[in-house]
Design an enzyme around this catalytic site. Structure first.
Site, PDB file in Angstrom:
ATOM      1  N   SER A 143       0.835  -1.201   0.000  1.00 35.90           N
ATOM      2  CA  SER A 143       0.000   0.000   0.000  1.00 35.90           C
ATOM      3  C   SER A 143       0.866   1.245   0.000  1.00 35.90           C
ATOM      4  CB  SER A 143      -0.861  -0.037   1.271  1.00 35.90           C
ATOM      5  OG  SER A 143      -1.488   1.194   1.485  1.00 35.90           O
ATOM      6  N   LYS A 189       1.945  -3.804   6.661  1.00 31.99           N
ATOM      7  CA  LYS A 189       2.410  -3.750   5.259  1.00 31.99           C
ATOM      8  C   LYS A 189       3.915  -3.486   5.212  1.00 31.99           C
ATOM      9  CE  LYS A 189      -1.540  -4.558   3.398  1.00 31.99           C
ATOM     10  NZ  LYS A 189      -1.794  -5.926   2.943  1.00 31.99           N
ATOM     11  N   TYR A 222      -2.269  -1.442  11.027  1.00 29.10           N
ATOM     12  CA  TYR A 222      -2.488  -1.960   9.667  1.00 29.10           C
ATOM     13  C   TYR A 222      -1.321  -1.556   8.757  1.00 29.10           C
ATOM     14  CZ  TYR A 222      -3.940  -2.124   4.838  1.00 29.10           C
ATOM     15  OH  TYR A 222      -3.956  -2.358   3.483  1.00 29.10           O
TER      16      TYR A 222
HETATM   17  P1  NAD Z   1     -11.007  -7.586   1.173  1.00 29.29           P
HETATM   18  O1  NAD Z   1     -11.259  -7.610   2.645  1.00 29.29           O
HETATM   19  O2  NAD Z   1     -12.166  -7.349   0.272  1.00 29.29           O
HETATM   20  O3  NAD Z   1     -10.313  -8.962   0.725  1.00 29.29           O
HETATM   21  C1  NAD Z   1      -9.469  -9.692   1.582  1.00 29.29           C
HETATM   22  C2  NAD Z   1      -9.951 -11.139   1.579  1.00 29.29           C
HETATM   23  O4  NAD Z   1      -9.086 -11.924   2.394  1.00 29.29           O
HETATM   24  C3  NAD Z   1     -11.355 -11.301   2.149  1.00 29.29           C
HETATM   25  O5  NAD Z   1     -12.146 -12.016   1.207  1.00 29.29           O
HETATM   26  C4  NAD Z   1     -11.165 -12.097   3.435  1.00 29.29           C
HETATM   27  O6  NAD Z   1     -12.248 -12.963   3.689  1.00 29.29           O
HETATM   28  C5  NAD Z   1      -9.866 -12.838   3.156  1.00 29.29           C
HETATM   29  N1  NAD Z   1      -9.070 -13.190   4.334  1.00 29.29           N
HETATM   30  C6  NAD Z   1      -8.634 -12.353   5.329  1.00 29.29           C
HETATM   31  N2  NAD Z   1      -7.911 -13.044   6.221  1.00 29.29           N
HETATM   32  C7  NAD Z   1      -7.841 -14.325   5.791  1.00 29.29           C
HETATM   33  C8  NAD Z   1      -7.222 -15.505   6.292  1.00 29.29           C
HETATM   34  N3  NAD Z   1      -6.530 -15.501   7.433  1.00 29.29           N
HETATM   35  N4  NAD Z   1      -7.374 -16.666   5.597  1.00 29.29           N
HETATM   36  C9  NAD Z   1      -8.089 -16.701   4.437  1.00 29.29           C
HETATM   37  N5  NAD Z   1      -8.706 -15.607   3.922  1.00 29.29           N
HETATM   38  C10 NAD Z   1      -8.577 -14.427   4.589  1.00 29.29           C
HETATM   39  O7  NAD Z   1      -9.847  -6.531   0.910  1.00 29.29           O
HETATM   40  P2  NAD Z   1      -9.341  -5.866  -0.459  1.00 29.29           P
HETATM   41  O8  NAD Z   1      -9.757  -4.460  -0.469  1.00 29.29           O
HETATM   42  O9  NAD Z   1      -9.656  -6.739  -1.599  1.00 29.29           O
HETATM   43  O10 NAD Z   1      -7.777  -5.872  -0.183  1.00 29.29           O
HETATM   44  C11 NAD Z   1      -6.959  -6.944  -0.615  1.00 29.29           C
HETATM   45  C12 NAD Z   1      -5.532  -6.678  -0.160  1.00 29.29           C
HETATM   46  O11 NAD Z   1      -5.079  -5.434  -0.666  1.00 29.29           O
HETATM   47  C13 NAD Z   1      -5.350  -6.611   1.351  1.00 29.29           C
HETATM   48  O12 NAD Z   1      -4.120  -7.208   1.677  1.00 29.29           O
HETATM   49  C14 NAD Z   1      -5.305  -5.120   1.617  1.00 29.29           C
HETATM   50  O13 NAD Z   1      -4.578  -4.820   2.776  1.00 29.29           O
HETATM   51  C15 NAD Z   1      -4.575  -4.634   0.380  1.00 29.29           C
HETATM   52  N6  NAD Z   1      -4.850  -3.220   0.066  1.00 29.29           N
HETATM   53  C16 NAD Z   1      -6.138  -2.793  -0.057  1.00 29.29           C
HETATM   54  C17 NAD Z   1      -6.386  -1.447  -0.335  1.00 29.29           C
HETATM   55  C18 NAD Z   1      -7.805  -0.942  -0.426  1.00 29.29           C
HETATM   56  O14 NAD Z   1      -7.997   0.268  -0.316  1.00 29.29           O
HETATM   57  N7  NAD Z   1      -8.803  -1.792  -0.634  1.00 29.29           N
HETATM   58  C19 NAD Z   1      -5.325  -0.555  -0.501  1.00 29.29           C
HETATM   59  C20 NAD Z   1      -4.017  -1.036  -0.383  1.00 29.29           C
HETATM   60  C21 NAD Z   1      -3.788  -2.371  -0.100  1.00 29.29           C
HETATM   61  C1  WQD Z   2      -9.653   9.207   0.791  1.00 26.68           C
HETATM   62  C2  WQD Z   2      -9.779  10.695   1.050  1.00 26.68           C
HETATM   63  C3  WQD Z   2     -10.123  11.249   3.359  1.00 26.68           C
HETATM   64  C4  WQD Z   2     -14.067   9.404   3.756  1.00 26.68           C
HETATM   65  C5  WQD Z   2      -7.099   4.311   3.152  1.00 26.68           C
HETATM   66  C6  WQD Z   2      -6.043   3.622   3.957  1.00 26.68           C
HETATM   67  C7  WQD Z   2      -4.910   3.202   3.082  1.00 26.68           C
HETATM   68  C8  WQD Z   2      -5.416   2.385   1.902  1.00 26.68           C
HETATM   69  C9  WQD Z   2      -6.573   3.010   1.207  1.00 26.68           C
HETATM   70  C10 WQD Z   2      -5.171   0.064   2.396  1.00 26.68           C
HETATM   71  C11 WQD Z   2      -9.030  11.136   2.306  1.00 26.68           C
HETATM   72  C12 WQD Z   2     -11.328  11.625   2.539  1.00 26.68           C
HETATM   73  C13 WQD Z   2     -12.848   9.845   3.280  1.00 26.68           C
HETATM   74  C14 WQD Z   2     -15.078  10.351   4.047  1.00 26.68           C
HETATM   75  C15 WQD Z   2     -13.583  12.108   3.347  1.00 26.68           C
HETATM   76  N1  WQD Z   2      -5.877   1.095   2.301  1.00 26.68           N
HETATM   77  N2  WQD Z   2     -12.613  11.175   3.083  1.00 26.68           N
HETATM   78  N3  WQD Z   2     -14.787  11.674   3.839  1.00 26.68           N
HETATM   79  O1  WQD Z   2      -7.442   7.378   3.787  1.00 26.68           O
HETATM   80  O2  WQD Z   2      -6.420   7.649   1.483  1.00 26.68           O
HETATM   81  O3  WQD Z   2      -6.523   5.430   2.510  1.00 26.68           O
HETATM   82  O4  WQD Z   2      -7.566   3.420   2.146  1.00 26.68           O
HETATM   83  O5  WQD Z   2      -3.991  -0.059   2.308  1.00 26.68           O
HETATM   84  O6  WQD Z   2      -4.042   2.463   3.869  1.00 26.68           O
HETATM   85  O7  WQD Z   2      -5.557   4.530   4.932  1.00 26.68           O
HETATM   86  O8  WQD Z   2      -8.615   6.445   1.726  1.00 26.68           O
HETATM   87  O9  WQD Z   2     -10.952   6.425   0.952  1.00 26.68           O
HETATM   88  O10 WQD Z   2     -10.480   6.560   3.445  1.00 26.68           O
HETATM   89  O11 WQD Z   2      -9.978   8.503   1.991  1.00 26.68           O
HETATM   90  O12 WQD Z   2     -13.370  13.306   3.188  1.00 26.68           O
HETATM   91  O13 WQD Z   2     -16.175  10.015   4.506  1.00 26.68           O
HETATM   92  O14 WQD Z   2     -11.165  10.979   1.300  1.00 26.68           O
HETATM   93  O15 WQD Z   2      -9.860  12.223   4.336  1.00 26.68           O
HETATM   94  O16 WQD Z   2      -8.511  12.406   2.041  1.00 26.68           O
HETATM   95  P1  WQD Z   2      -7.209   6.845   2.440  1.00 26.68           P
HETATM   96  P2  WQD Z   2     -10.083   6.922   2.048  1.00 26.68           P
END
Ligand code: NAD
Ligand code: WQD
Length: 342
Positions: free
Chosen positions: A125, A154, A150
């Site tokens: 991330s 990462k 969290y």
């Molecule tokens: P998500 O929660 O939709 O998907 C994660 C999946 O992993 C879920 O289906 C959950 O049931 C499964 N899971 C969790 N723990 C498990 C375990 N111990 N064993 C088996 N299955 C398990 O999340 P997502 O948004 O698809 O994110 C996927 C990955 O990307 C995550 O590692 C997340 O940290 C990373 N990521 C997400 C974002 C975002 O904003 N969505 C941003 C950066 C990084």
């Molecule tokens: C985006 C922008 C908020 C909600 C998070 C995690 C990051 C990554 C992605 C996994 C920001 C603003 C939000 C609302 C708002 N996940 N906002 N009103 O914070 O950039 O990142 O998700 O790795 O680790 O921290 O994403 O979608 O929460 O926010 O104004 O109700 O929207 O302040 O500027 P963020 P977000």
């Protein structure tokens, strides 16, 4: 063609990646314990591609089950590891839950593949950069102290992976540092399924627009940005999914950068919260109600990625703009209204 294990493959990004792997001719095999996803996603994937992916329901924190699964599948050549907990706020309240799940699942998988060649893609991330000193941020920018448990999982996972890849010659690893994934598949058959009140901006916008939530709160309009609201690099989830296929392909040909590598996965553009709100209104014709509130604790002011390394070396580039992100997110929210998953 090659069998790719997709952990967390019924989740948001995982399900879109399964579709793109199938489209590219791979055979994805999903392991997910459904802790944050729904089994119905498998049928939805089949509706899109005509192929129902193989699915195994178990917890990757269980080393014995993980080992047994990997032993039974000697033909798995690639692994995309999405499975993790991801709610930033919850991780501050329940740090051990996050350290336990995100580390044990990772370490168990690495143990299970010990000695066997494997191409490993890790979901990292942009959170590892914190507030970067320079924008756009490149992969060589310093990793800043994590704002949450969290985020820390990462950062430490990246270290675990780079040290393991250096020490053991069977692992080739690529960490993809995602910026802000949003949107849904154009079919509106898969998308994000947030549990409870969405903490992320775009799902809150779509739920507010459909009447499930009240007005959106814009977290701060006094940042040092052109319109005062915070800026992010929003990336369409289908583009993000395709980056995983590109990472697997790069490792299949032998990554010239070595056994551990990192790529930014974003569009390279910064968009403010107010610009996202306007883009949603203009794309969908739906007027949003919003109020300006205080800054949210732990938020950075602005971040967007330098994506030249991914463009040149991963041969991948985002193709979908903020309009497509909003259009698909809205289509998905409307689909969910008539086809609730839970
Ligand atoms: P998500 O929660 O939709 O998907 C994660 C999946 O992993 C879920 O289906 C959950 O049931 C499964 N899971 C969790 N723990 C498990 C375990 N111990 N064993 C088996 N299955 C398990 O999340 P997502 O948004 O698809 O994110 C996927 C990955 O990307 C995550 O590692 C997340 O940290 C990373 N990521 C997400 C974002 C975002 O904003 N969505 C941003 C950066 C990084
Ligand atoms: C985006 C922008 C908020 C909600 C998070 C995690 C990051 C990554 C992605 C996994 C920001 C603003 C939000 C609302 C708002 N996940 N906002 N009103 O914070 O950039 O990142 O998700 O790795 O680790 O921290 O994403 O979608 O929460 O926010 O104004 O109700 O929207 O302040 O500027 P963020 P977000």
């Amino acid at each position: 063609m090659s069998k790719i294990l997709v952990t967390g493959g019924t989740g948001y990004i995982g399900s879109h990646t399964v579709v793109e792997l199938q489209n590219a001719g791979y055979t994805p095999v999903i392991v997910d314990n459904l802790s944050n996803s729904n089994i119905g996603v498998l049928n939805q994937i089949e509706k899109i591609t005509g192929l129902k992916p193989e699915f195994h329901n178990f917890d990757l924190c269980d080393q014995a089950k993980t080992n047994a699964f990997i032993e039974k599948n000697p033909d798995i050549s690639g692994l995309i590891h999405f499975a993790a907990y991801k709610a930033v706020g919850e991780s501050v309240k329940e740090p051990l839950k996050y350290y336990y799940n995100n580390f044990f699942s990772l370490i168990n998988l690495l143990n299970a593949f010990a000695g066997r060649p494997i191409n490993f893609v890790f979901s990292s991330s942009c959170t590892v950069y914190g507030q970067p000193d320079e924008l756009p941020v490149t992969e060589s920018a310093p990793v800043k102290k994590a704002e949450s448990p969290y985020g820390n999982t990462k950062q430490i996972a990246e270290e675990i992976l780079s040290e393991t890849a250096r020490a053991k010659n069977n692992y080739q690893v690529i960490s993809l540092r995602y910026f802000n994934p949003v949107g849904a598949h154009e079919s509106a058959l898969i998308g994000e399924l947030p549990l409870g009140v969405p903490q992320n901006l775009v799902p809150f916008i779509t739920q507010s627009a459909i009447g499930k939530r009240g007005p959106i709160t814009v977290y701060g309009d006094d940042y040092n940005t052109p319109d005062g609201s915070a800026m992010r690099d929003y990336i369409h989830v289908v583009d993000l999914a395709k980056a995983h296929v590109a990472a697997i392909k790069l490792m299949e040909n032998g990554n010239p950068n070595g056994s551990y590598d990192v790529f930014n996965i974003g569009t390279g553009n910064g968009t403010s919260v107010l610009q996202v709100i306007r883009a949603f209104e203009e794309t969908t014709g739906v007027k949003l109600n919003y109020v300006v509130g205080d800054r949210r604790e732990g938020d950075v002011e602005q971040v967007w990625g330098d994506v030249s390394k991914s463009t040149e070396q991963l041969a991948w580039k985002a193709g979908l703009d903020i309009t497509e992100m909003m259009r698909s997110a809205w289509k998905w929210e409307q689909y969910l209204k008539d086809h609730p998953f839970n």
